[in-house]
Design a protein around this motif. Sequence first.
Motif, short mmCIF file in Angstrom:
data_model
loop_
_atom_site.label_atom_id
_atom_site.label_comp_id
_atom_site.label_asym_id
_atom_site.label_seq_id
_atom_site.Cartn_x
_atom_site.Cartn_y
_atom_site.Cartn_z
N ASP A 246 0.79 -1.22 0.00
CA ASP A 246 0.00 0.00 0.00
C ASP A 246 0.83 1.27 0.00
O ASP A 246 0.27 2.36 0.20
N GLN A 247 2.14 1.19 -0.19
CA GLN A 247 2.97 2.39 -0.22
C GLN A 247 3.89 2.34 -1.43
O GLN A 247 4.39 1.29 -1.81
N SER B 235 -0.55 3.95 2.71
CA SER B 235 -1.16 3.69 4.01
C SER B 235 -0.33 2.65 4.76
O SER B 235 0.10 1.65 4.17
N GLU C 258 -5.05 0.31 8.04
CA GLU C 258 -6.37 0.88 7.71
C GLU C 258 -6.61 2.23 8.36
O GLU C 258 -7.52 2.95 7.97
N ASN C 259 -5.79 2.62 9.32
CA ASN C 259 -5.98 3.89 10.02
C ASN C 259 -4.91 4.94 9.68
O ASN C 259 -5.20 6.14 9.65
N TRP C 260 -3.69 4.51 9.44
CA TRP C 260 -2.58 5.45 9.27
C TRP C 260 -2.30 5.69 7.79
O TRP C 260 -2.23 4.76 6.99
N ARG C 261 -2.10 6.99 7.44
CA ARG C 261 -1.73 7.39 6.09
C ARG C 261 -0.49 8.28 6.16
O ARG C 261 -0.35 9.08 7.09
N TYR D 279 -3.92 9.94 11.14
CA TYR D 279 -4.62 8.80 11.73
C TYR D 279 -6.12 9.07 11.65
O TYR D 279 -6.59 10.15 12.05
#
Length: 766
Positions: A276-277, A308, A311-314, A351
Amino acid sequence: MQIRYFLALSLLPNLVSAQEPTDTEAVELHCVINPPVSSSIDERQQVPNLSAEDIVIISDRSEAAMGDKAHFSGNVSFSQGTRHISADEAILDQKNEQLDANGNLIFSDEMFTVTADSLNAQMVSSSATLNGAQYWLHGQQIHGDAEQLKVTEQNNLELRNTNFTTCPVGDNSWLLEAEEIRIDSTEEWGEIWDAKIRIAGVPVMYVPYMTIPISDKRKSGFLFPDFSTSTTNGVEVSTPYYWNISPEYDLTFTPTYMSARGFYSKTEFRYLAGEDQDGQFNLEYLANDDKLDNSPDRYLYHWRHQGSINENWRVQANFTDVSDNNYFNDLSSDVNRSTDNQLSRVGEINYFEKDWDFGMKVQDIKVLGEDEVPYQVMPQLNFNYQTNDFWEGLDFKFNSELTNFQHKENEYSTATRFHMEPSITLPIQGPAGSLTSEIKLLQTQYWQNNIASDSELEDTVSRTIPQARLHGQINFERETHMFDADFRQTLEPQFQYLYVGYEDQDGIGIYDSAKLQEDYFGLFRDRRYSGLDRIADANQMTLGLTTRLFDDANIEKLKVSIGQIIYFQDSKINFADENVEVSPSTSVLAAEVDANLYQDWFISGAVQFDSEQGETKKSEVTLDFRPSNDKLLQFSYRYVPDLLNTNTNDRVDISQVGMRTSWPISDDLYFVGNFYYDLNESRSIETYTGVQYEACCWAMRLSYHYRIKTNYDDDLNPSIDTREQFESGVYLNFIIKGLGGSGPLGVEDMLNEGLFNYRKPLYLSN
């Protein structure tokens, strides 16, 4: 090797007892051979209880002797696994485990299909040799001829005295001839030895060794070069090299020779960080620019990362720096365009939960060609909370930030700002309209340092400002008949009352604020300035009206909006950092229109008119004719008075007309042209013409570009008078599809060449 025959029941006794050749009609022979060779799914379904190693042979006639040879003729079909062979005649030598076939021979599997004069297959090695072959790779346009084609045990191809092309059969626009080609079915790449490339039958290049893709898989190698010539860089030749380091990393290195400047290199490294990165690094370098006296090294470095963590941190990061202000004006960077004069350096981590989020950001902006340096955000912390319908239909929001402003130059003040913004909203919505009531409390605390002795700024400032907003909209509609057609017309009046309290803000510096645009939708904002350093007091009413026309198919054919702000009290805050009353009793009259005038004609326009002074503050209009997706004719006009010229710091009026077109001359040939003219200066500011030919197997683009240059003062060349005011150039791009080119050329990117990007007309609802 054990071979068992299963014939028709009526023929089975003859075969078992006599052991003599038998001539039959429509005989089916089922063989079990190890190692496997081929199969066909449809034919296998005709024989029950087959394993994956079974061979099915179908023919009109057969002669077979147990343990010796079997001769098949008439519509012969061999199949097993993914391989299939059809021929007029075939001989199966059971003792030597060999198959020979000829006559209308076709060999196919999941990877390729081959027609040939003859075939010899060795069952022990699962290999096959075909003579006088023609082949086609499945899923690709690649096909060709070969004196000899061998299918190896690993299902790879080896071709001798061969050629291939991606053009249709009979079209030899380009052809590659080679002494030997090896195609790896696993890696999906081909190796070529002693190759000649012919274009229109004429040999143009000899390559002793090269590799080519036969799928979308990446592989290291040279990409096709680019050629251009311009007054800025002279003759320019680029030869990019692609390095497929691993599935997670790759690198493209592009050495470029510019006859007017020297050797210029560009490197792009891309990476994946988990699923995802992703990100990339760019490094561009030009040593000793021959066009500048005593030139130091010119360079760019750029880093971008996003994705990401879970599921919470970007996370997000972007950093770009260049050696001088005119870097993008002189060199064809892969990172920014010549019209970009701001370099963003930002890093964020956020977050997210269902009702709240938290973030941290650092930011620095470098503005090219301007002496004033923006403030740095080092860092900014944000916390936001939102809950809907928490009591009696009321929504609650709480936004907050803690920001530290730093500056690279010591003579500027610095600050830490803490802002809280709770709000309560009552939204009422229905088919007939909506009414939204909102109250806010804007609480801000500043701690300012390094304040000059003659400055009005204060060490500590606490600011509390109440705000109330009431926004309503009503939806009317009716059936109407106009322009000899039936329509459904809507009438959507809306209003907004805004009250913002006043507080003296002279003691606060300007760190991140700027005046916002007063277009139609901007009239309904609750702020006059971006940022938080200046919050303008307000006691005003905004009135707006939108009407739309929908045809029988419910397609929107017209949309017109007009609106204006009425000031009940003059604002005492303006961006000049003084308590000066703003005298106008109304804002500009802002209007916008988007319409499908007739069939394929579209118009889009916007105007901002000062009704008190009787002056147009800004206007733009575009007229589009687009009969199909590949046909475009666009006329445009824009007017902006009193605009700052960053080169001379003078105020100028911009009045420009333009024309842009993209039109197919034939199915394969396109013409693209742009022309923009400055009415005030009576001169052309940009001309672009290009023709592009694209066949199924190759593409070519020839273009000419003439445009005004953006020039800044900088340390490399302090005077802009010594720099070219205009730049012109000729550019040639050529791609042979299937030989590792960078992909087919597109007409869309030709529309975006130059100073003015193409803006599609608003297609309303269709």
